[in-house]
Design an enzyme around this catalytic site. Structure first.
Site, PDB file in Angstrom:
ATOM      1  NE  ARG A   1      -4.118   0.046   1.762  1.00 19.45           N
ATOM      2  CZ  ARG A   1      -5.217   0.105   1.159  1.00 19.45           C
ATOM      3  NH1 ARG A   1      -5.483   1.555   0.706  1.00 19.45           N
ATOM      4  NH2 ARG A   1      -6.157  -0.619   1.176  1.00 19.45           N
TER       5      ARG A   1
ATOM      6  CD  GLU B   1      -7.116   2.773   6.618  1.00 23.74           C
ATOM      7  OE1 GLU B   1      -6.215   2.128   6.767  1.00 23.74           O
ATOM      8  OE2 GLU B   1      -7.894   2.284   5.316  1.00 23.74           O
TER       9      GLU B   1
END
Length: 801
Positions: free
Chosen positions: A332, A734
């Site tokens: 990621r 997030e």
């Protein structure tokens, strides 16, 4: 100062929710446990009634970062008053490795230890104090082995927990060689302690069939269930796991709650008594993983206008001693090393560095923030190199039609950032403040102000494809009340209330008719963790699927009962309307029950469209992107390095908000937590690998006084998700975390003013006053060297992040 912007969500059928039904999607319904939190009535693991005969657990911890255990004498532990049982790895009946994805995490150490604090043995005693004190009495003899403590050491030694991965687009080497301009730099990005208010805890009770019932503070009940079953050598159905709520998680309870449950379950099996395992704060900080710190480098090509043409980026995460989730976390970071910008021809390389420190784990953003930092560092450096306002450079490089394919092959389909930034630039009065701040800095030799506006583009989906699924169970009772169970867990983020609002909107009934029960593995099986900002997306859609199945039966029943077509049946204002006939919801449900219509259904959802081929480094790993931007202003004392964040303006895109009040809270909290990561929260290890910042006295999370006194938060209006998410909403867990990058960039801006913005000061994170003062010193030294250089020498700064 807060500004709430209402969204205008649609109902399931496409119409606006009826005004008479209260608490539907789009309303500012309060958190379902808000009053329980305020009154102290919300039950956490340590608040649960203690079963008769319950024992407390603790573990003995390794004192070495990497060593062979030569001998271990536990006689003093076993004879300590109150101790009932002491277990080692030899007492484990089933699996001894509890790695969540890849092997490498022993439930208790065997002959090798690989970090300070690693569990060696487990103790059950009649009190928490007795268990902890007894665990300290072991006499362990070690043979020290070579250790690596930093990512740089691991890179040099080629020590990795998983293989290197690379994403390649175009011919970056050729572009870099032929580019008009080229800059190189590096940045160290520090880690972060989760510091949830409720520490790691579980309560395990033996059941009558040799199984166990586990109350745990975990974001991933199914993983706890599976690992406990494997350790006890039981079929999974003999283990039930329950989670009512957590006192914070932030990723720290995605995998790292499972070892506690496994150890407690082993002790429960051995003693036949309930076991509570609650970690003291210092033990929690020493024994559980953190956000990965990263060592990153960049080599970037750009034209005269600062538009990127190519990039070679390297991200190396300090993973600790085992893989845990590091493969996906570094992935990621690689996916987000572009943040919001088209890199051109690019190579992104990711390393998973093995060190002899605690195994780092998931943390809000899951590697994305660390990846974004390298390109945001480069943006500031290029702007200083070309004499541009960093905001102008950022705007020139945003993804846009014609430059909308990422380095991993996904096309950015919804371009909202350009307009979003324009709106924030205007609402924050960026241009006028930029002029005012430059004048202030010219007139003030000691205090310097800085300003930065940074964007966020964050991909939404688990990068492990199989995790993008969810289940739900919906029951309607004969009084019209509705009970929901789903696979998501509540850690304060408001998932339960959002799913309840989804169900209320599906049936167009008041929210107070809805209740969400504890997450339980015997109600909804095989669930994914509540992580990756996907809780509402996945579980909301699963609950909606269950509702639609029940509604289909009710619509057919209503049409038959009242002699109308199914198209004439609708739900509105706590009623079921069939043609000209309106029936109260509870009355209608009772009649459906009497007619033997099923009022219960399971639901399921799997995210469409996503795929990724690791062999080629190409695919569509994300269903969509969430976007936002923050404008931060700081004031810095150049004599001490101390600073304050004085104002923040945020504009964030949540699509059609499920609950604007909850979303605003997530944005505010995420920003402050992100600011803390980049400024005050410093993890300090000594040369032996021992964590020194192991409590609130030595580890500084942001306090209320650290929040900016002017804090404006808005939700982007009229921006429904183009993908078919639940009510066209977008994830909000997030993405706001990364808005904190604006504070770090503003600090660099303040320091750069010392050199009239010609130099890009070095500033690793966290940007503590000490590091900021070092950046000030480096900048003044650069100015001194330029002033003494030969007349006519160029005065452009080299990038040193």
């Amino acid at each position: 100062m807060r500004k709430l912007i209402d969204t205008n969500p649609q109902s399931v059928a496409g119409a606006k929710p009826a005004a008479g039904a209260r608490g539907l999607v789009g309303s500012r319904a309060e958190h379902d446990s808000a009053w329980k939190h305020v009154r102290g009535q919300a039950r956490y693991i340590d608040d649960l009634p203690e079963p008769d005969g319950m024992l407390h657990a603790a573990v003995g911890q390794s004192a070495q970062a990497h060593a062979r255990i030569k001998s271990m004498d536990l006689s003093a532990v076993r004879t300590y008053p109150g101790v009932v049982a002491v277990l080692t790895v030899k007492d484990v009946p089933g699996h001894t490795d509890i790695g969540p994805v890849f092997p490498g995490d022993p439930v208790l150490a065997d002959d090798i230890v690989e970090h300070i604090g690693q569990p060696l043995f487990a103790v059950a005693a009649t009190s928490h104090r007795a268990a902890r004190q007894a665990a300290r009495l072991a006499k362990v003899e070690y043979e020290p082995l070579e250790k690596f403590l930093t990512a740089e050491q691991a890179l040099e030694a080629q020590s990795f927990v998983r293989p290197m991965h690379q994403q390649l687009s175009g011919e970056p080497d050729k572009v870099l060689k032929e580019a008009p301009h080229r800059l190189q730099g590096q940045l160290y990005v520090g880690g972060q302690e989760h510091f949830y208010l409720e520490g790691q805890a579980c309560l395990v009770e033996p059941t009558e069939d040799a199984g166990v019932h586990v109350h745990t503070s975990s974001q991933h009940p199914t993983e706890v269930q599976k690992l406990v079953a494997e350790v006890l050598d039981l079929p999974i159905h003999e283990v039930q796991v329950e989670v009512r709520r957590m006192g914070g998680g932030f990723g720290g309870k995605e995998t790292q709650a499972a070892p506690l449950a496994c150890i407690a379950a082993l002790l429960a099996r051995h003693t036949g008594r309930a076991i509570k395992y609650r970690m003291a704060r210092q033990d929690d900080m020493v024994q559980t993983g953190k956000r990965h710190d990263f060592f990153t480098t960049y080599d970037i090509a750009f034209d005269d206008d600062g538009i990127l043409q190519g990039a070679d980026i390297m991200v190396a995460g300090r993973c600790g001693f085992s893989p845990d989730l590091s493969d996906a976390i570094v992935d990621r970071a690689m996916f987000h090393s572009d943040n919001a910008y088209s890199l051109g021809d690019a190579r992104v390389t990711g390393h998973r560095c093995k060190t002899h420190t605690v195994s780092n784990t998931a943390y809000r953003g899951f590697g994305g923030p660390q990846g974004m930092m390298v390109i945001e560092c480069a943006m500031d450096d290029i702007a200083r190199h070309r004499g541009l306002d960093p905001l102008d450079l950022r705007k020139r490089n945003l993804y846009r039609p014609g430059r909308d394919t990422t380095h991993y092959g996904q096309v950015v389909e919804q371009h909202v950032l350009a307009d979003l930034i324009e709106q924030l630039e205007a609402s924050s009065d960026y241009r006028n403040r930029r002029v005012e701040i430059a004048e202030f800095n010219r007139d003030n030799p000691v205090l310097k102000r800085g300003l930065a506006l940074t964007p966020v583009k964050f991909g939404i989906s688990f990068t492990a494809q199989h995790l993008n699924q969810a289940g739900a169970l919906v029951h309607i009772y004969t009084d019209g009340s509705i009970l929901i169970n789903h696979g998501g867990t509540e850690m304060g983020q408001g998932l339960y209330i959002k799913v309840a609002q989804v169900v209320a909107s599906a049936f167009q009934v008041d929210l107070d008719k809805i209740k969400v029960s504890s997450t339980r593995t015997d109600k909804v099986p095989n669930t994914s963790p509540t992580a990756a900002s996907s809780g509402s997306d996945l579980n909301g859609m699963a609950a909606l699927d269950a509702c639609e199945k029940i509604k289909a039966r009710l619509v057919e029943f209503a049409a038959e009962t009242y002699g109308v077509s199914t198209d004439e049946v609708r739900f509105a204002d706590n009623q079921v309307i069939a043609g000209d006939k309106s029936v109260d919801w509870a009355e209608f449900v009772q009649s459906a029950y009497m007619a033997r219509i099923s009022l219960s259904s399971s639901g399921f959802y799997s995210t469409p469209k996503i795929h990724y081929d690791r062999a080629t480094g190409k695919g569509r790993p994300f269903y969509y992107y969430a976007n936002g931007a923050a404008c931060a202003e700081v004031v810095l004392d150049t004599l001490t390095g101390e600073y304050r964040c004085t104002r923040v303006d945020i504009l964030h895109d949540v699509g059609d908000s499920l609950n604007p009040a909850i979303d605003i809270g997530q944005i505010e909290g995420g920003f402050v937590q992100g600011m803390g990561w980049l400024t005050t929260e410093e993890l300090v290890f000594n040369d032996d690998g021992r964590l020194l910042s192991n409590g609130p006295a030595t580890y500084k999370i942001p306090a209320v006084s650290d929040a900016p006194p002017v804090f404006n938060v808005q939700l982007l209006k009229d921006s429904p998700n183009r993908e078919a998410t639940v009510f066209r909403s977008k994830a909000v867990g997030e993405p706001p975390f990364m808005l904190g990058m604006s504070v770090w960039s503003a600090l660099r801006d303040a320091v750069a003013s010392i050199a009239d913005y010609r130099y890009s000061p070095p500033l690793d994170t966290p940007a503590t006053p000490e590091r900021v003062l070092n950046a000030v010193t480096a900048t003044r030294q650069w100015v001194k060297e330029k002033d003494t250089a030969a007349a006519g020498a160029p005065a452009t700064g080299e990038p040193v992040c």
